[in-house]
Scaffold this motif. Structure first.
Motif, PDB file in Angstrom:
ATOM      1  N   PRO A 148       0.801  -1.233   0.000  1.00  0.00           N
ATOM      2  CA  PRO A 148       0.000   0.000   0.000  1.00  0.00           C
ATOM      3  C   PRO A 148       0.832   1.280   0.000  1.00  0.00           C
ATOM      4  O   PRO A 148       0.314   2.349  -0.320  1.00  0.00           O
ATOM      5  CB  PRO A 148      -0.804  -0.119   1.310  1.00  0.00           C
ATOM      6  N   LEU A 149       2.105   1.180   0.352  1.00  0.00           N
ATOM      7  CA  LEU A 149       2.963   2.360   0.356  1.00  0.00           C
ATOM      8  C   LEU A 149       3.617   2.618  -1.003  1.00  0.00           C
ATOM      9  O   LEU A 149       4.315   3.619  -1.177  1.00  0.00           O
ATOM     10  CB  LEU A 149       4.056   2.203   1.421  1.00  0.00           C
ATOM     11  N   GLY A 150       3.403   1.709  -1.948  1.00  0.00           N
ATOM     12  CA  GLY A 150       3.951   1.925  -3.290  1.00  0.00           C
ATOM     13  C   GLY A 150       5.213   1.151  -3.592  1.00  0.00           C
ATOM     14  O   GLY A 150       5.917   1.460  -4.560  1.00  0.00           O
ATOM     15  N   TRP A 151       5.483   0.105  -2.802  1.00  0.00           N
ATOM     16  CA  TRP A 151       6.691  -0.695  -3.006  1.00  0.00           C
ATOM     17  C   TRP A 151       6.326  -2.150  -3.274  1.00  0.00           C
ATOM     18  O   TRP A 151       5.347  -2.666  -2.751  1.00  0.00           O
ATOM     19  CB  TRP A 151       7.597  -0.635  -1.773  1.00  0.00           C
ATOM     20  N   ASP A 152       7.148  -2.820  -4.058  1.00  0.00           N
ATOM     21  CA  ASP A 152       7.093  -4.273  -4.203  1.00  0.00           C
ATOM     22  C   ASP A 152       8.294  -4.853  -3.459  1.00  0.00           C
ATOM     23  O   ASP A 152       9.446  -4.583  -3.834  1.00  0.00           O
ATOM     24  CB  ASP A 152       7.161  -4.690  -5.682  1.00  0.00           C
ATOM     25  N   VAL A 153       8.030  -5.606  -2.422  1.00  0.00           N
ATOM     26  CA  VAL A 153       9.120  -6.226  -1.673  1.00  0.00           C
ATOM     27  C   VAL A 153       9.204  -7.690  -2.102  1.00  0.00           C
ATOM     28  O   VAL A 153       8.209  -8.404  -2.135  1.00  0.00           O
ATOM     29  CB  VAL A 153       8.918  -6.073  -0.145  1.00  0.00           C
ATOM     30  N   GLU A 154      10.387  -8.128  -2.472  1.00  0.00           N
ATOM     31  CA  GLU A 154      10.578  -9.444  -3.062  1.00  0.00           C
ATOM     32  C   GLU A 154      10.987 -10.468  -2.007  1.00  0.00           C
ATOM     33  O   GLU A 154      11.573 -10.137  -0.978  1.00  0.00           O
ATOM     34  CB  GLU A 154      11.657  -9.375  -4.145  1.00  0.00           C
ATOM     35  N   ASP A 155      10.710 -11.722  -2.314  1.00  0.00           N
ATOM     36  CA  ASP A 155      11.202 -12.822  -1.489  1.00  0.00           C
ATOM     37  C   ASP A 155      12.731 -12.755  -1.475  1.00  0.00           C
ATOM     38  O   ASP A 155      13.372 -12.756  -2.531  1.00  0.00           O
ATOM     39  CB  ASP A 155      10.748 -14.151  -2.086  1.00  0.00           C
ATOM     40  N   PRO A 156      13.350 -12.684  -0.286  1.00  0.00           N
ATOM     41  CA  PRO A 156      14.810 -12.541  -0.248  1.00  0.00           C
ATOM     42  C   PRO A 156      15.551 -13.705  -0.903  1.00  0.00           C
ATOM     43  O   PRO A 156      16.636 -13.500  -1.467  1.00  0.00           O
ATOM     44  CB  PRO A 156      15.129 -12.443   1.247  1.00  0.00           C
ATOM     45  N   PHE A 157      14.976 -14.909  -0.850  1.00  0.00           N
ATOM     46  CA  PHE A 157      15.643 -16.043  -1.493  1.00  0.00           C
ATOM     47  C   PHE A 157      15.758 -15.820  -2.995  1.00  0.00           C
ATOM     48  O   PHE A 157      16.794 -16.134  -3.598  1.00  0.00           O
ATOM     49  CB  PHE A 157      14.877 -17.344  -1.197  1.00  0.00           C
ATOM     50  N   ASP A 158      14.709 -15.254  -3.597  1.00  0.00           N
ATOM     51  CA  ASP A 158      14.758 -14.968  -5.038  1.00  0.00           C
ATOM     52  C   ASP A 158      15.782 -13.885  -5.346  1.00  0.00           C
ATOM     53  O   ASP A 158      16.551 -13.989  -6.315  1.00  0.00           O
ATOM     54  CB  ASP A 158      13.379 -14.523  -5.526  1.00  0.00           C
ATOM     55  N   SER A 159      15.798 -12.831  -4.525  1.00  0.00           N
ATOM     56  CA  SER A 159      16.736 -11.723  -4.763  1.00  0.00           C
ATOM     57  C   SER A 159      18.182 -12.176  -4.603  1.00  0.00           C
ATOM     58  O   SER A 159      19.055 -11.814  -5.399  1.00  0.00           O
ATOM     59  CB  SER A 159      16.441 -10.575  -3.790  1.00  0.00           C
ATOM     60  N   ILE A 160      18.433 -12.964  -3.569  1.00  0.00           N
ATOM     61  CA  ILE A 160      19.802 -13.434  -3.322  1.00  0.00           C
ATOM     62  C   ILE A 160      20.262 -14.349  -4.458  1.00  0.00           C
ATOM     63  O   ILE A 160      21.379 -14.210  -4.979  1.00  0.00           O
ATOM     64  CB  ILE A 160      19.887 -14.159  -1.963  1.00  0.00           C
ATOM     65  N   LYS A 161      19.386 -15.276  -4.847  1.00  0.00           N
ATOM     66  CA  LYS A 161      19.748 -16.196  -5.934  1.00  0.00           C
ATOM     67  C   LYS A 161      20.077 -15.428  -7.209  1.00  0.00           C
ATOM     68  O   LYS A 161      21.061 -15.737  -7.906  1.00  0.00           O
ATOM     69  CB  LYS A 161      18.600 -17.170  -6.191  1.00  0.00           C
ATOM     70  N   GLU A 162      19.264 -14.407  -7.507  1.00  0.00           N
ATOM     71  CA  GLU A 162      19.487 -13.609  -8.711  1.00  0.00           C
ATOM     72  C   GLU A 162      20.855 -12.933  -8.687  1.00  0.00           C
ATOM     73  O   GLU A 162      21.603 -12.969  -9.665  1.00  0.00           O
ATOM     74  CB  GLU A 162      18.386 -12.558  -8.845  1.00  0.00           C
ATOM     75  N   LYS A 163      21.203 -12.324  -7.554  1.00  0.00           N
ATOM     76  CA  LYS A 163      22.479 -11.603  -7.477  1.00  0.00           C
ATOM     77  C   LYS A 163      23.670 -12.560  -7.497  1.00  0.00           C
ATOM     78  O   LYS A 163      24.678 -12.288  -8.165  1.00  0.00           O
ATOM     79  CB  LYS A 163      22.529 -10.751  -6.191  1.00  0.00           C
ATOM     80  N   LEU A 164      23.566 -13.673  -6.789  1.00  0.00           N
ATOM     81  CA  LEU A 164      24.677 -14.631  -6.788  1.00  0.00           C
ATOM     82  C   LEU A 164      24.916 -15.182  -8.183  1.00  0.00           C
ATOM     83  O   LEU A 164      26.071 -15.381  -8.590  1.00  0.00           O
ATOM     84  CB  LEU A 164      24.390 -15.771  -5.804  1.00  0.00           C
ATOM     85  N   THR A 165      23.842 -15.420  -8.904  1.00  0.00           N
ATOM     86  CA  THR A 165      23.976 -15.945 -10.268  1.00  0.00           C
ATOM     87  C   THR A 165      24.516 -14.887 -11.218  1.00  0.00           C
ATOM     88  O   THR A 165      25.428 -15.142 -12.022  1.00  0.00           O
ATOM     89  CB  THR A 165      22.602 -16.444 -10.776  1.00  0.00           C
ATOM     90  N   GLN A 166      23.977 -13.678 -11.112  1.00  0.00           N
ATOM     91  CA  GLN A 166      24.337 -12.603 -12.048  1.00  0.00           C
ATOM     92  C   GLN A 166      25.792 -12.181 -11.916  1.00  0.00           C
ATOM     93  O   GLN A 166      26.461 -11.878 -12.914  1.00  0.00           O
ATOM     94  CB  GLN A 166      23.424 -11.409 -11.807  1.00  0.00           C
TER      95      GLN A 166
END
Length: 466
Positions: A148-166
């Motif tokens: 409701p504040l205007g943010w999309d907060v992501e599952d940290p497991f998805d975010s971490i996996k993305e950065k480690l892979t990238q």
């Protein structure tokens, strides 16, 4: 063997009693390591802000950014106090004057779909020996509040996996700044063995010598600025061979700086002075406080939240109201002293059968709750206090009237309360058997302040800064 040292803080929550010595110590340690040609990094893991402090409230958190600048942090991440304790506009400007990098890997702007401009999803640090350290950061994914504040907060497991892979090919070692809590940290360490260190926060855990999950070192420095964490990492050929953690007790291990108590008092006094300049209303009578009864202040509070939520009924506990408002001019300082809680209005709907069950349960617990000490979960008072109703009458213990009519099992009733009622264990019917909505972006005191302003307006020349 290469060595780097990391200092970290977390969950300060605007507890500034030891802040002057904290900032002085962190600056002096950076200077010491620099004199030895050693690498040193300083991180804060979120919830530095807490608007229970008058200076934080008066400046919408920006005062904490200036204080963090004093300690010469390299990077910080946000906790839920920064993330959902601020409106979107306030958070967008919280770090305007920051001399450090804000790192945040799992939050996106709903409109742009991108990491907000004031943050970066990753920072790559190069040591003097050209070891490449990737630092990422995740905050607790409270989607019900962030959305409701205007943010999309992501599952940290998805975010971490993305950065480690990238970034896998260009990073030698990984550090996670985690405002997720110790349980999350343990699961993340089990899932991602590539993480060398997880610096933790949110659950206020203190790990005096760290904790190991497989080869990952977990750390945490407690709460309220009582400790500083220190991590020593030793490398061979750009790979961590040894990782050691300890904590430094601010009260016993570090001497206060000159005039520290005076500085701490000035933080508080300046906050009060700023808030006193912000005039809200001119009330015709004292609004009283008594946690044992439903005073006129509580009734005004229920009128305010039912007006805001567009309901006929409201329920509040008298222990929320900590100081009276005195006849005459009301300022934001008065409201902050009276209602320091970071609570929002909760609007919920349920059928009459469930509503009756809730109300009878409340009545059965009323006496015990009145004197029950409550700590945390957004509550900044002492005891829960008397339960008070607007538009609800309970006659002879079982007959219930809602807005003058006898309660009907099939009718849907909508009520305004505070989001605190979702978190305490006393009213499970709300979280389990109703359709509810937390109303954003304002805290309870702002909603009551706006209601007072509308009901008891002041003259323009009296108004001051709003």
């Amino acid at each position: 063997m290469e060595k780097i040292t990391i200092y970290h803080t977390n969950d300060i929550h605007s507890h500034l009693d030891t802040w002057p010595r904290t900032a002085n110590f962190l600056r002096s340690q950076r200077s010491l390591h620099k004199s030895r040609s050693e690498d040193c990094f300083i991180f804060d893991i979120g919830d530095a802000c807490d608007r229970v402090h008058p200076l934080t409230e008066a400046t919408e958190g920006r005062s904490m950014t200036r204080l963090l600048n004093e300690a010469e942090y390299d990077a910080v991440t946000i906790g839920n106090n920064e993330g959902i304790g601020s409106t979107k506009d306030q958070l967008d400007h919280l770090y305007d004057q920051a001399n450090f990098q804000v790192l945040l890997s799992n939050l996106k702007d709903k409109v742009t779909g991108k990491t907000p401009e004031w943050a970066k999803p990753i920072k790559i640090y190069r040591t003097k020996e050209q070891t490449r350290i990737g630092v990422i950061a995740c905050t607790i994914p409270l989607s019900v509040s962030y959305g409701p504040l205007g943010w999309d907060v992501e599952d940290p497991f998805d975010s971490i996996k993305e950065k480690l892979t990238q970034y896998d090919d260009i990073i030698d070692n990984w550090i996670l700044l985690s405002h997720l809590g110790i349980d999350y940290d343990r699961k993340i360490a089990e899932t991602f063995p590539a993480l060398d260190v997880i610096i933790g926060a949110h659950t206020h855990h203190l790990l005096p010598n760290g904790e190991r999950v497989n080869e990952t070192l977990l750390t945490g420095a407690g709460k309220f600025g009582e400790h500083i964490g220190q991590i020593d990492l030793y490398f061979e050929h750009h790979t961590v061979k040894l990782a050691e953690a300890k904590v430094i007790n601010l009260l016993t291990d570090i001497e206060p700086i000159k005039n520290e108590k005076g500085l701490v008092k000035e933080y508080i006094q300046f906050g009060h002075e700023l808030l006193q300049e912000q005039k809200i209303a001119n009330i015709p009578e004292n609004l009283l406080v008594d946690w044992k009864s439903c005073t006129n202040f509580v009734k005004i509070g229920m009128d305010a939240i039912s007006d805001y939520a567009e309901t006929d009924s409201a329920i509040l506990n008298a222990g929320l109201f900590l100081q009276p408002l005195i006849e005459g001019s009301v300022t934001n300082d008065d409201l902050h002293r009276a209602l320091p809680h970071p609570m929002r209005v909760l609007k919920y709907s349920m059928n009459g059968k469930v509503f009756k069950k809730l109300l009878l349960s409340m009545e059965s617990k009323k006496e015990r709750l009145q004197t029950l000490p409550i700590k945390g979960l957004g509550f900044r008072g002492e005891v829960f206090g008397q339960l008070c109703y607007k538009g609800i009458d309970i006659i002879e213990g079982s007959k219930i009237l809602v807005n003058g009519k006898e309660l009907d099992d099939e009718t849907i009733y909508t009520v305004a309360s505070v989001d605190h009622y979702l978190f305490v264990p006393f009213f499970p019917e709300i979280s389990k058997e109703s359709e509810y909505e937390v109303l954003f972006p304002h805290f309870l005191r702002k909603i009551i302040g706006n209601y007072l302003k509308k009901r008891y307006p002041i003259n323009r020349e009296q108004e001051g800064i709003i």
